[in-house]
Design an enzyme around this catalytic site. Structure first.
Site, PDB file in Angstrom:
ATOM      1  N   SER A   1       0.825  -1.215   0.000  1.00 40.36           N
ATOM      2  CA  SER A   1       0.000   0.000   0.000  1.00 40.36           C
ATOM      3  C   SER A   1       0.854   1.257   0.000  1.00 40.36           C
ATOM      4  O   SER A   1       1.874   1.334   0.698  1.00 40.36           O
ATOM      5  CB  SER A   1      -0.908   0.003   1.239  1.00 40.36           C
TER       6      SER A   1
ATOM      7  N   TYR B   1      -3.095   5.074  -4.392  1.00 41.10           N
ATOM      8  CA  TYR B   1      -4.318   5.872  -4.284  1.00 41.10           C
ATOM      9  C   TYR B   1      -4.008   7.211  -4.930  1.00 41.10           C
ATOM     10  O   TYR B   1      -2.900   7.746  -4.736  1.00 41.10           O
ATOM     11  CB  TYR B   1      -4.678   6.136  -2.816  1.00 41.10           C
TER      12      TYR B   1
ATOM     13  N   THR C   1      -6.454   1.265  -6.434  1.00 44.32           N
ATOM     14  CA  THR C   1      -7.668   0.931  -5.682  1.00 44.32           C
ATOM     15  C   THR C   1      -8.711   2.004  -5.935  1.00 44.32           C
ATOM     16  O   THR C   1      -8.449   3.198  -5.759  1.00 44.32           O
ATOM     17  CB  THR C   1      -7.345   0.799  -4.178  1.00 44.32           C
TER      18      THR C   1
ATOM     19  N   LYS D   1      -8.257  -2.564  -8.344  1.00 45.34           N
ATOM     20  CA  LYS D   1      -8.763  -3.235  -7.130  1.00 45.34           C
ATOM     21  C   LYS D   1     -10.001  -2.520  -6.602  1.00 45.34           C
ATOM     22  O   LYS D   1     -10.012  -1.289  -6.491  1.00 45.34           O
ATOM     23  CB  LYS D   1      -7.672  -3.236  -6.053  1.00 45.34           C
TER      24      LYS D   1
ATOM     25  N   HIS E   1     -13.236  -4.208  -0.155  1.00 42.23           N
ATOM     26  CA  HIS E   1     -12.305  -3.627   0.815  1.00 42.23           C
ATOM     27  C   HIS E   1     -12.489  -4.293   2.194  1.00 42.23           C
ATOM     28  O   HIS E   1     -12.398  -3.656   3.235  1.00 42.23           O
ATOM     29  CB  HIS E   1     -12.541  -2.116   0.918  1.00 42.23           C
TER      30      HIS E   1
HETATM   31  C1  LIG Z   1      -6.531  -2.650   8.397  1.00 44.36           C
HETATM   32  C2  LIG Z   1      -6.785  -2.647   6.919  1.00 44.36           C
HETATM   33  C3  LIG Z   1      -6.120  -1.732   6.110  1.00 44.36           C
HETATM   34  C4  LIG Z   1      -6.324  -1.744   4.712  1.00 44.36           C
HETATM   35  N1  LIG Z   1      -5.613  -0.873   3.906  1.00 44.36           N
HETATM   36  C5  LIG Z   1      -5.788  -0.920   2.557  1.00 44.36           C
HETATM   37  C6  LIG Z   1      -5.023  -0.083   1.695  1.00 44.36           C
HETATM   38  O1  LIG Z   1      -4.173   0.712   2.122  1.00 44.36           O
HETATM   39  N2  LIG Z   1      -5.246  -0.197   0.357  1.00 44.36           N
HETATM   40  C7  LIG Z   1      -6.161  -1.073  -0.177  1.00 44.36           C
HETATM   41  O2  LIG Z   1      -6.322  -1.142  -1.403  1.00 44.36           O
HETATM   42  N3  LIG Z   1      -6.875  -1.886   0.619  1.00 44.36           N
HETATM   43  C8  LIG Z   1      -6.703  -1.835   1.964  1.00 44.36           C
HETATM   44  N4  LIG Z   1      -7.419  -2.693   2.762  1.00 44.36           N
HETATM   45  C9  LIG Z   1      -8.285  -3.724   2.149  1.00 44.36           C
HETATM   46  C10 LIG Z   1      -7.456  -5.002   1.910  1.00 44.36           C
HETATM   47  O3  LIG Z   1      -6.477  -4.798   0.929  1.00 44.36           O
HETATM   48  C11 LIG Z   1      -8.348  -6.172   1.449  1.00 44.36           C
HETATM   49  O4  LIG Z   1      -9.138  -5.758   0.338  1.00 44.36           O
HETATM   50  C12 LIG Z   1      -9.271  -6.712   2.559  1.00 44.36           C
HETATM   51  O5  LIG Z   1      -8.639  -6.653   3.814  1.00 44.36           O
HETATM   52  C13 LIG Z   1      -9.664  -8.158   2.237  1.00 44.36           C
HETATM   53  O6  LIG Z   1     -10.510  -8.693   3.173  1.00 44.36           O
HETATM   54  P1  LIG Z   1     -10.014  -9.635   4.415  1.00 44.36           P
HETATM   55  O7  LIG Z   1      -9.372  -8.709   5.394  1.00 44.36           O
HETATM   56  O8  LIG Z   1     -11.297 -10.209   4.918  1.00 44.36           O
HETATM   57  O9  LIG Z   1      -9.053 -10.658   3.869  1.00 44.36           O
HETATM   58  C14 LIG Z   1      -7.234  -2.675   4.156  1.00 44.36           C
HETATM   59  C15 LIG Z   1      -7.890  -3.599   4.988  1.00 44.36           C
HETATM   60  C16 LIG Z   1      -7.665  -3.600   6.343  1.00 44.36           C
HETATM   61  C17 LIG Z   1      -8.358  -4.636   7.195  1.00 44.36           C
END
Ligand SMILES: Cc1cc2nc3c(=O)[nH]c(=O)nc-3n(C[C@H](O)[C@H](O)[C@H](O)COP(=O)(O)O)c2cc1C
Length: 345
Positions: free
Chosen positions: A107, A131, A157, A215, A239
């Protein structure tokens, strides 16, 4: 012997090691958390249909994503606040991915800088997740930095024009912006993320020779637009239930997106994946790979890079076990005939 025998043990250790507000922050979803729950419920509502008495002695979960060879179809999701779970942040993810034959999305919001992540794991297959938080010049500078640092693909994303309503964070007065440094974000303007359109996606795809991963796709119409904009891969994702809520679980919309893409791009999916059998269900619906988000955070909080390597290896072994029990020997051999919706009993 691995330190943690099951996914639940990893999560229990993470809970014990994390401050309550960080545990709630990572587990939380947006608003009603219906989307968060449906990610998991939709996986549980899908059953496997196996065939028996076939030679599965050579079953292997090995596959590729965007030409990168992988030990299993499991990739590490981009997590902006990864530094809350391991002091080495995304560098630990990059090293774990290299050791376990996986690939890691890194990220833009993560620590350390994208160059330091790449330097920590020379040769690791890394995907820089962007982003849009500035004008085109601002984005281009970051993309050029990722290219120079050897990232294999660029991910944009697109499901976060504004933040989802994270009620657990509000209740706990948790300020994620202050939770960790964001070394890549010099001169960022958050409000510009709300102005992103498909013309920006097409522009980014044109500007870089790296394959573009889009994404945050949940609608087949957007899948078509992403392919037309030049995406080489899509991630079907809500997400982790943290943005628009309520909406269907990710695997509920996966087959429609795969159909709209029609083989013109690779399709990955995330949201609620914990076990190898979950991963194989996604393959049956047409996904090529699965990303783990919270499962990765839990592993880091439980035991750092080593525990994350263990989690990836456990998922590989579980994928291989599931393939063998289905009567097939490779991810490509899994198809719609291997899953069926659970009927109410
Ligand atoms: C704490 C946290 C931070 C995240 N930060 C980002 C991010 O910076 N960029 C992004 O595209 N998705 C982010 N996501 C989404 C994850 O990339 C992913 O799509 C999601 O966690 C998948 O679901 P799961 O946690 O049930 O495996 C974040 C998710 C969590 C839980």
């Amino acid at each position: 012997m691995p330190t943690f025998a099951t996914a639940d043990e990893v999560a229990d250790a993470a809970r014990a090691n994390l401050p309550t507000e960080v545990w709630e922050y990572v587990n939380g979803g947006a608003a009603t958390e219906v989307t968060l729950r449906r990610n998991r419920a939709a996986l549980d509502a899908l059953l496997l249909r196996g065939r028996v008495a076939r030679d599965v002695s050579s079953a292997s979960a090995a596959t590729t994503f965007l030409g990168v060879e992988l030990a299993s179809p499991v990739l590490l999701a981009p997590i902006g606040t990864v530094g809350l779970f391991d002091a080495d942040g995304a560098a630990a993810c990059a090293r774990a991915a290299a050791r376990a034959g996986s690939a890691a999305f890194i990220s833009i919001l993560a620590t350390p800088s994208l160059e330091d992540v790449a330097a920590a794991a020379p040769g690791a297959p890394l995907i820089y997740q962007h982003y849009v938080r500035g004008d085109r010049e601002w984005s281009l500078e970051l993309v050029r930095r990722a290219e120079a640092a050897g990232y294999r693909a660029l991910c944009l994303t697109v499901d976060s024009p504004v933040d989802g309503l994270r009620e657990r964070e509000l209740r706990l007065r948790f300020d994620r912006g202050r939770a960790q440094a964001q070394p890549n974000l010099v001169g960022a303007r958050r409000e510009l993320q709300a102005a992103v359109t498909w013309s920006d996606v097409a522009w980014l795809a044109d500007e870089t020779a790296l394959p573009l991963v889009v994404k945050g796709i949940t609608h087949p119409g957007d899948a078509t637009l992403a392919v037309e904009a030049g995406a080489a891969a899509l991630v079907v994702s809500n997400h982790g239930g943290r943005q628009l809520d309520p909406q269907p679980g990710a695997v509920e919309v996966l087959a429609d997106v795969v159909e709209a893409v029609g083989g013109r791009a690779e399709v990955a999916v995330d949201g609620g994946f914990v076990r190898g059998s979950d991963v194989v269900k996604a393959l049956a619906l047409g996904a090529r790979a699965v990303l783990i988000g919270r499962a990765m955070c839990f592993a880091l909080a439980a035991g750092g890079e080593d525990a994350l390597v263990e989690t990836l290896e456990r998922l590989r072994v579980e994928c291989e076990r599931t393939l063998a029990l289905l009567g097939v020997t490779a991810p490509d051999a899994v198809g719609a005939e291997h899953v069926t919706p659970a009927r109410p009993l």
